[in-house]
Design an enzyme around this catalytic site. Structure first.
Site, PDB file in Angstrom:
ATOM      1  N   CYS A  70      62.010  40.545  47.523  1.00 26.46           N
ATOM      2  CA  CYS A  70      60.702  39.475  47.263  1.00 26.46           C
ATOM      3  C   CYS A  70      61.084  38.111  47.077  1.00 26.46           C
ATOM      4  O   CYS A  70      62.151  38.595  46.665  1.00 26.46           O
ATOM      5  CB  CYS A  70      59.827  40.041  46.928  1.00 26.46           C
ATOM      6  SG  CYS A  70      57.605  38.854  46.023  1.00 26.46           S
ATOM      7  N   HIS A  71      60.517  36.564  46.963  1.00 26.50           N
ATOM      8  CA  HIS A  71      61.054  35.711  46.062  1.00 26.50           C
ATOM      9  C   HIS A  71      60.448  36.068  45.016  1.00 26.50           C
ATOM     10  O   HIS A  71      61.333  35.062  43.979  1.00 26.50           O
ATOM     11  CB  HIS A  71      59.911  34.902  46.813  1.00 26.50           C
ATOM     12  CG  HIS A  71      60.264  33.742  47.580  1.00 26.50           C
ATOM     13  ND1 HIS A  71      61.148  32.753  47.542  1.00 26.50           N
ATOM     14  CD2 HIS A  71      60.328  34.320  49.394  1.00 26.50           C
ATOM     15  CE1 HIS A  71      61.452  31.989  49.085  1.00 26.50           C
ATOM     16  NE2 HIS A  71      60.914  33.091  49.814  1.00 26.50           N
ATOM     17  N   THR A  72      59.681  36.883  44.195  1.00 29.76           N
ATOM     18  CA  THR A  72      60.734  37.024  42.864  1.00 29.76           C
ATOM     19  C   THR A  72      61.352  38.098  42.267  1.00 29.76           C
ATOM     20  O   THR A  72      62.114  37.780  41.225  1.00 29.76           O
ATOM     21  CB  THR A  72      58.308  38.130  42.215  1.00 29.76           C
ATOM     22  OG1 THR A  72      57.407  37.197  42.907  1.00 29.76           O
ATOM     23  CG2 THR A  72      59.496  38.266  40.906  1.00 29.76           C
ATOM     24  N   HIS A  93      61.536  45.479  43.420  1.00 36.64           N
ATOM     25  CA  HIS A  93      59.969  45.657  43.357  1.00 36.64           C
ATOM     26  C   HIS A  93      59.110  46.211  44.270  1.00 36.64           C
ATOM     27  O   HIS A  93      58.064  47.015  44.232  1.00 36.64           O
ATOM     28  CB  HIS A  93      59.080  44.610  41.939  1.00 36.64           C
ATOM     29  CG  HIS A  93      58.654  43.669  43.128  1.00 36.64           C
ATOM     30  ND1 HIS A  93      60.105  42.924  43.276  1.00 36.64           N
ATOM     31  CD2 HIS A  93      58.031  43.076  43.579  1.00 36.64           C
ATOM     32  CE1 HIS A  93      59.415  41.224  43.588  1.00 36.64           C
ATOM     33  NE2 HIS A  93      58.035  42.090  44.299  1.00 36.64           N
ATOM     34  N   GLU A  94      59.612  46.050  45.554  1.00 39.33           N
ATOM     35  CA  GLU A  94      58.984  46.725  46.890  1.00 39.33           C
ATOM     36  C   GLU A  94      59.808  48.107  47.206  1.00 39.33           C
ATOM     37  O   GLU A  94      61.114  47.842  47.660  1.00 39.33           O
ATOM     38  CB  GLU A  94      58.946  45.474  47.927  1.00 39.33           C
ATOM     39  CG  GLU A  94      57.990  44.521  47.868  1.00 39.33           C
ATOM     40  CD  GLU A  94      58.230  43.437  48.425  1.00 39.33           C
ATOM     41  OE1 GLU A  94      57.055  42.775  48.713  1.00 39.33           O
ATOM     42  OE2 GLU A  94      58.760  43.563  49.830  1.00 39.33           O
ATOM     43  N   CYS A 123      47.031  52.845  35.140  1.00 39.56           N
ATOM     44  CA  CYS A 123      46.306  53.794  33.716  1.00 39.56           C
ATOM     45  C   CYS A 123      45.242  55.181  34.453  1.00 39.56           C
ATOM     46  O   CYS A 123      45.676  55.990  34.084  1.00 39.56           O
ATOM     47  CB  CYS A 123      46.883  53.718  32.326  1.00 39.56           C
ATOM     48  SG  CYS A 123      45.247  53.311  31.841  1.00 39.56           S
ATOM     49  N   CYS A 126      42.241  53.111  30.496  1.00 39.89           N
ATOM     50  CA  CYS A 126      41.599  51.797  29.210  1.00 39.89           C
ATOM     51  C   CYS A 126      40.205  50.976  29.514  1.00 39.89           C
ATOM     52  O   CYS A 126      39.630  50.849  30.848  1.00 39.89           O
ATOM     53  CB  CYS A 126      43.113  50.632  29.416  1.00 39.89           C
ATOM     54  SG  CYS A 126      43.211  49.608  30.587  1.00 39.89           S
ATOM     55  N   CYS A 129      40.873  49.973  33.146  1.00 37.30           N
ATOM     56  CA  CYS A 129      41.457  50.082  34.962  1.00 37.30           C
ATOM     57  C   CYS A 129      39.628  50.819  34.912  1.00 37.30           C
ATOM     58  O   CYS A 129      39.543  51.143  35.903  1.00 37.30           O
ATOM     59  CB  CYS A 129      41.953  50.956  34.254  1.00 37.30           C
ATOM     60  SG  CYS A 129      44.175  50.784  34.467  1.00 37.30           S
ATOM     61  N   CYS A 137      45.625  46.610  34.022  1.00 34.84           N
ATOM     62  CA  CYS A 137      46.147  47.981  33.307  1.00 34.84           C
ATOM     63  C   CYS A 137      46.364  46.797  31.641  1.00 34.84           C
ATOM     64  O   CYS A 137      47.786  46.267  31.348  1.00 34.84           O
ATOM     65  CB  CYS A 137      46.678  48.259  33.640  1.00 34.84           C
ATOM     66  SG  CYS A 137      47.167  50.448  32.664  1.00 34.84           S
ATOM     67  N   ARG A 141      50.500  46.476  33.435  1.00 35.16           N
ATOM     68  CA  ARG A 141      50.056  45.248  33.804  1.00 35.16           C
ATOM     69  C   ARG A 141      51.403  45.179  34.541  1.00 35.16           C
ATOM     70  O   ARG A 141      52.029  45.101  33.573  1.00 35.16           O
ATOM     71  CB  ARG A 141      49.301  44.311  33.272  1.00 35.16           C
ATOM     72  CG  ARG A 141      49.128  43.969  31.935  1.00 35.16           C
ATOM     73  CD  ARG A 141      48.443  42.486  31.499  1.00 35.16           C
ATOM     74  NE  ARG A 141      47.532  42.932  30.872  1.00 35.16           N
ATOM     75  CZ  ARG A 141      46.252  42.037  30.482  1.00 35.16           C
ATOM     76  NH1 ARG A 141      46.808  41.050  30.962  1.00 35.16           N
ATOM     77  NH2 ARG A 141      45.525  42.962  30.313  1.00 35.16           N
ATOM     78  N   CYS A 202      54.269  44.876  47.494  1.00 33.66           N
ATOM     79  CA  CYS A 202      54.109  43.765  46.564  1.00 33.66           C
ATOM     80  C   CYS A 202      53.445  43.020  47.671  1.00 33.66           C
ATOM     81  O   CYS A 202      51.698  42.236  48.105  1.00 33.66           O
ATOM     82  CB  CYS A 202      55.575  43.220  46.132  1.00 33.66           C
ATOM     83  SG  CYS A 202      54.740  41.599  45.789  1.00 33.66           S
ATOM     84  N   ARG A 397      60.984  39.413  55.784  1.00 33.70           N
ATOM     85  CA  ARG A 397      61.582  40.523  54.532  1.00 33.70           C
ATOM     86  C   ARG A 397      62.667  41.661  55.301  1.00 33.70           C
ATOM     87  O   ARG A 397      62.770  42.060  56.128  1.00 33.70           O
ATOM     88  CB  ARG A 397      60.620  41.837  54.417  1.00 33.70           C
ATOM     89  CG  ARG A 397      59.200  41.454  53.685  1.00 33.70           C
ATOM     90  CD  ARG A 397      60.031  41.178  51.594  1.00 33.70           C
ATOM     91  NE  ARG A 397      58.796  41.304  51.128  1.00 33.70           N
ATOM     92  CZ  ARG A 397      58.592  39.526  50.082  1.00 33.70           C
ATOM     93  NH1 ARG A 397      58.836  38.496  51.013  1.00 33.70           N
ATOM     94  NH2 ARG A 397      57.869  39.340  49.941  1.00 33.70           N
TER      95      ARG A 397
END
Length: 402
Positions: A70-72, A93-94, A123, A126, A129, A137, A141, A202, A397
């Site tokens: 991803c671009h992140t 993260h994907e 979670c 909390c 959530c 979260c 988060r 994502c 992707r």
């Protein structure tokens, strides 16, 4: 360096993981595996043999079968935000994969379950959530500065000589095995094609969710999307599915327009070809402005154009782009008195563990076309080639097979 593991195959959605570690043999033990390690900003990722610790309380260790970029990930790899620089580090993260083992207290997953990691955890206990107004979260988060695990702050990755390797966005999927908090892992239908489910971690969830959940795009409405990467195109797919009458895509890369048309876009604008500001052209095309605009470029000048392209009285701008610079919003407070609104969206306002399994089933039914997002596929060992494809704007992707 160990021999590469066999690529996973899928039959009717189910994954054949023959050749992968037997959970009965590896549970509770350190696993040696390959990972693409970032040793410094903008340096090529290095395939290393690393150690992955067993999951601790409320943690899960999974075998990654597919991951994408991803671009992140790209901005973190470049080191664009100095506060986010931590090395060595495993980005990514994907992904999609299979549970290898679970730590004490994990009740909703077991070895063999098909799962998708999420960078914005849930979670379930909390105050956040339990609130229907947010998908954040308190503990899990999204946090780009987080480098270890929540429980003890330590890393579950290390080099063979014991040096810690930092985590990334609660997930770290550029590894054959990874350890996550159970709050950051979603169990999905075993019949869902894991290859495509990677996209739900994502990009697709963020863009489509922004159209469905954040903006709640209505049938017959008008939409402008600034930046036609995977997130922007996912917005288009979401707006199309909701029956938007006009979907305008804005990008300086004309190649994006061909893909955008297949995703439901009706009109295209290249700012370089215009003799007037983009927002003025959009107002002409829509008799006053669009109902919804989405900023997916991470550029403040683009954000202003997106804001001004909406109709006064009711226009809504949703911010999805990542803005790494210290510049502030290019808006005067009095401009909000014209009725235009602006808001941000994290993970498309999906509550990951609660809502993503249903979204996955919608994708299985064809409500969303995921095939168009996967433009390239490569073996994991060619991850640097996949990075370059994204840098060059040639891929949406690139799916990596582990």
């Amino acid at each position: 360096m160990p021999m590469p593991m066999p690529m996973p195959s899928e039959m009717n959605g189910k994954v054949d993981i023959n050749g992968y570690s037997n959970p009965n043999e590896t549970a509770g033990k350190v696993i040696l595996c390959r990972a693409a390690v970032a040793w410094g900003p903008a340096q090529p990722l290095v395939m290393e043999e690393i150690c992955v610790d067993p999951p601790q309380e409320l943690e899960v260790r999974i075998k990654i079968l597919f991951t994408s970029i991803c671009h992140t990930d790209l901005s973190a790899w470049k080191g664009e935000n100095e506060m986010n620089r931590a090395y060595p580090r495993i980005l990514g993260h994907e992904a999609a994969g299979v549970v290898e083992s679970v730590g004490e207290g994990v009740m909703d997953m077991e070895a063999g379950d098909h799962v998708v990691p999420i960078f914005n955890g849930e979670c379930g206990d909390c105050v956040y959530c339990k609130c229907e107004k947010t998908n954040l979260c308190e503990k899990f988060r999204v946090n780009p500065l987080k480098r270890g695990m929540t429980k003890d702050g330590k890393c579950r990755f290390s080099t063979k000589d014991g040096k810690p390797i930092f985590h990334f966005l609660n997930t770290s999927t550029f590894s054959e095995y990874t350890v996550l908090d159970s709050a950051c892992l979603v169990k999905i239908d075993s019949k869902a094609p894991l290859k495509k489910m990677t996209l739900l971690s994502c990009g697709v969830s963020t863009g489509l969710g922004a159209a469905w959940n954040t903006a709640d795009v209505q049938a017959g409405s008008t939409v402008a999307i600034f930046g036609l990467g995977a997130v922007g195109l996912a917005v288009a797919e979401g707006a199309r599915a909701r029956g938007a009458s006009k979907i305008i895509g804005i990008d300086i890369n004309p190649d994006k327009f061909i893909k955008g048309e297949r995703m439901g876009m009706t009109d295209f604008l290249n700012p370089k070809d215009l003799e007037k500001p983009v927002h003025e052209k959009i107002r002409e095309m829509t008799k006053g402005g669009v109902d919804y605009s989405f900023e997916c470029a991470g550029n403040l000048d683009v954000l202003r154009e997106a804001f001004l392209s909406t109709h006064d009285g009711w226009g809504l701008t949703v911010v999805l782009g990542i803005h790494p610079t210290p510049r502030m919003l290019p808006l005067h407070p009095m401009e909000l008195f014209d009725g235009r609104r602006i808001m941000g969206s994290v993970f498309g306002d999906f509550k990951g563990k609660t809502q993503l399994p249903h979204f996955a089933k919608q994708c299985m039914r064809g409500v969303v076309n995921l095939d168009e997002f996967i433009t390239h596929e490569l073996p994991f060992g060619k991850i640097n080639e996949a990075l370059q494809l994204l840098v060059d704007g040639k891929s949406l992707r690139c799916l990596l097979h582990l």
